[in-house]
Design a protein around this motif. Structure first.
Motif, PDB file in Angstrom:
ATOM      1  N   SER A  69       0.823  -1.212   0.000  1.00  0.00           N
ATOM      2  CA  SER A  69       0.000   0.000   0.000  1.00  0.00           C
ATOM      3  C   SER A  69       0.858   1.263   0.000  1.00  0.00           C
ATOM      4  N   ALA A  70       1.986   1.216   0.702  1.00  0.00           N
ATOM      5  CA  ALA A  70       2.819   2.410   0.835  1.00  0.00           C
ATOM      6  C   ALA A  70       3.681   2.674  -0.392  1.00  0.00           C
ATOM      7  N   HIS A  71       4.192   1.620  -1.023  1.00  0.00           N
ATOM      8  CA  HIS A  71       5.170   1.799  -2.098  1.00  0.00           C
ATOM      9  C   HIS A  71       4.615   1.510  -3.489  1.00  0.00           C
ATOM     10  N   GLY A  72       3.630   0.635  -3.583  1.00  0.00           N
ATOM     11  CA  GLY A  72       3.047   0.320  -4.884  1.00  0.00           C
ATOM     12  C   GLY A  72       4.074  -0.266  -5.843  1.00  0.00           C
ATOM     13  N   LEU A  73       3.843  -0.048  -7.136  1.00  0.00           N
ATOM     14  CA  LEU A  73       4.748  -0.588  -8.151  1.00  0.00           C
ATOM     15  C   LEU A  73       6.098   0.121  -8.164  1.00  0.00           C
ATOM     16  N   GLY A  74       6.179   1.293  -7.528  1.00  0.00           N
ATOM     17  CA  GLY A  74       7.463   1.976  -7.433  1.00  0.00           C
ATOM     18  C   GLY A  74       8.492   1.161  -6.677  1.00  0.00           C
ATOM     19  N   PHE A  75       8.038   0.235  -5.859  1.00  0.00           N
ATOM     20  CA  PHE A  75       8.929  -0.658  -5.125  1.00  0.00           C
ATOM     21  C   PHE A  75       9.766  -1.502  -6.089  1.00  0.00           C
ATOM     22  N   LEU A  76       9.200  -1.810  -7.255  1.00  0.00           N
ATOM     23  CA  LEU A  76       9.876  -2.655  -8.236  1.00  0.00           C
ATOM     24  C   LEU A  76      10.795  -1.868  -9.165  1.00  0.00           C
ATOM     25  N   THR A  77      10.627  -0.574  -9.216  1.00  0.00           N
ATOM     26  CA  THR A  77      11.412   0.253 -10.146  1.00  0.00           C
ATOM     27  C   THR A  77      12.411   1.162  -9.441  1.00  0.00           C
ATOM     28  N   ASN A  78      12.460   1.118  -8.126  1.00  0.00           N
ATOM     29  CA  ASN A  78      13.379   1.937  -7.347  1.00  0.00           C
ATOM     30  C   ASN A  78      14.559   1.079  -6.911  1.00  0.00           C
ATOM     31  N   ALA A  79      15.772   1.594  -7.072  1.00  0.00           N
ATOM     32  CA  ALA A  79      16.973   0.826  -6.741  1.00  0.00           C
ATOM     33  C   ALA A  79      17.578   1.218  -5.401  1.00  0.00           C
ATOM     34  N   ILE A  80      16.866   2.008  -4.604  1.00  0.00           N
ATOM     35  CA  ILE A  80      17.395   2.473  -3.306  1.00  0.00           C
ATOM     36  C   ILE A  80      16.806   1.612  -2.187  1.00  0.00           C
ATOM     37  N   TRP A  81      17.687   1.087  -1.345  1.00  0.00           N
ATOM     38  CA  TRP A  81      17.241   0.360  -0.151  1.00  0.00           C
ATOM     39  C   TRP A  81      17.909   1.034   1.045  1.00  0.00           C
ATOM     40  N   ALA A  82      17.182   1.944   1.678  1.00  0.00           N
ATOM     41  CA  ALA A  82      17.727   2.736   2.781  1.00  0.00           C
ATOM     42  C   ALA A  82      16.736   2.724   3.939  1.00  0.00           C
ATOM     43  N   PRO A  83      16.801   1.725   4.824  1.00  0.00           N
ATOM     44  CA  PRO A  83      15.850   1.640   5.941  1.00  0.00           C
ATOM     45  C   PRO A  83      15.871   2.873   6.837  1.00  0.00           C
ATOM     46  N   GLY A  84      17.045   3.509   6.976  1.00  0.00           N
ATOM     47  CA  GLY A  84      17.125   4.690   7.831  1.00  0.00           C
ATOM     48  C   GLY A  84      16.294   5.848   7.312  1.00  0.00           C
ATOM     49  N   ARG A  85      16.069   5.910   5.995  1.00  0.00           N
ATOM     50  CA  ARG A  85      15.255   6.967   5.397  1.00  0.00           C
ATOM     51  C   ARG A  85      13.890   6.459   4.959  1.00  0.00           C
ATOM     52  N   ASP A  86      13.575   5.224   5.351  1.00  0.00           N
ATOM     53  CA  ASP A  86      12.307   4.591   4.962  1.00  0.00           C
ATOM     54  C   ASP A  86      12.112   4.589   3.452  1.00  0.00           C
ATOM     55  N   GLN A  87      13.200   4.357   2.722  1.00  0.00           N
ATOM     56  CA  GLN A  87      13.133   4.240   1.266  1.00  0.00           C
ATOM     57  C   GLN A  87      13.487   2.796   0.879  1.00  0.00           C
TER      58      GLN A  87
END
Length: 320
Positions: free
Chosen positions: A58-76
């Protein structure tokens, strides 16, 4: 034989007894129950993972599949780099394992070796599947990486303008991961391909020789196309194995969030992301990891479904 003796003989065929009917019904019921149970288990797994991943979906949608950033500290959170690393490493490993696996299956089934020696080699190849993944990872760190580093760096120094050699190999990276993954997939491809060659009727080979073919012409132009369906099935199963491999890749692929064609740059796969991030994941990251697990399941299921459909279509085309 007298007529009386002929009449006294028991008939070859008879009607099934009540007990045999009951056993047949019980077996059919058990088989159907197992099939339904397997499907139900798969649905249950998908439901449980999907329920955990629902907030991230619900929060990220399909952008989760097209974003290459994995930054838990920034919730990305995004898994494009992991999807790329998973597919890139699996495809390259499958190319290597497919070539050598089919070559091994031809070598062991077409009388290039005495039967006893061929059986010894066959057992050695099958034993590769019994080696734990973490052992492959350690072997990759202490043997494969030092062995290929000089050649990799020479390629970078002399052919660095080619994207595949654009970075030097300083440690863990895609190339050692692909080599180790190919060796892990090799037993699956080789074993099933050998079965495919063994199922070819001997008369097919005799007919090829009768037409005047040489040994290699018979293998490449007759036996290999005849065994193509079984070989393709081995590649599909090997690809599925490669997509889900975890520990060895987590140890030697480098765990870097980047999309690169370079064979020597570090990368990351979906399975290695899950293995390395879950122990210290917070709630938001845990939900994102469940979303990543769903993506890995979807990729694996898609590969197997496409492979099965392709195999079925090729078989029907050959039948006609």
């Amino acid at each position: 034989m007298s007529a009386r003796a002929s009449l006294d003989r028991k008939p070859v065929a008879r009607d099934p007894s009540a007990g045999e009917y009951a056993a047949d019904r019980a077996f059919r019921t058990l088989a159907l129950s197992c099939a339904i149970g397997t499907i139900a288990l798969l649905v249950f797994i998908l439901f449980e993972i999907g329920l955990e991943a629902a907030p991230a979906i619900s929060a990220h949608g399909l952008g989760f599949l097209t974003n290459a950033i994995w930054a838990p500290g920034r919730d990305q959170f995004g898994i494009l780099a992991e999807i790329w690393g998973t597919l890139y490493s699996s495809v390259l490993a499958l190319i290597l394992a497919g070539f050598f696996g089919v070559a091994i299956s031809i070598f062991l089934t077409q009388d290039f070796l005495p039967p006893l020696l061929a059986e010894i080699f066959r057992t050695i190849v099958e034993m590769l599947a019994a080696i734990p993944s973490v052992v492959y990872g350690l072997w990759g760190i202490f043997v494969v990486i030092p062995a290929i580093r000089p050649g990799a760096n020479w390629l970078h120094d002399n052919l660095g303008f080619i994207p595949f050699f654009g970075t030097p190999l300083s440690g863990p990276g895609m190339a050692p991961a692909v080599i180790v993954l190919a060796i892990m997939v090799l037993p699956t491809v080789a074993a099933i391909s050998q079965d495919a060659f063994r199922l070819i009727p001997y008369k097919t080979k005799e007919a090829a020789y009768g037409l005047g073919t040489t040994r290699w012409e018979a293998i490449l132009k007759v036996l290999l196309p005849t065994a193509a369906n079984g070989i393709f099935a081995s590649l599909v199963l090997g690809f599925g194995r490669a997509l889900g491999e975890t520990m060895a890749l987590a140890m030697i692929i480098g765990n870097a969030n980047q999309v690169s064609l370079s064979l020597f740059s570090p990368a990351k796969t979906l399975a290695s992301l899950l293995a390395s991030s879950f122990p210290e994941a917070g709630q938001l990251e845990r939900e994102a990891l469940m979303f990543a697990a769903l993506a890995l399941l979807a990729v694996t299921l898609a590969v197997n479904i496409i492979g099965t459909m392709t195999l079925s279509a090729v078989s029907k085309q050959k039948a006609t």
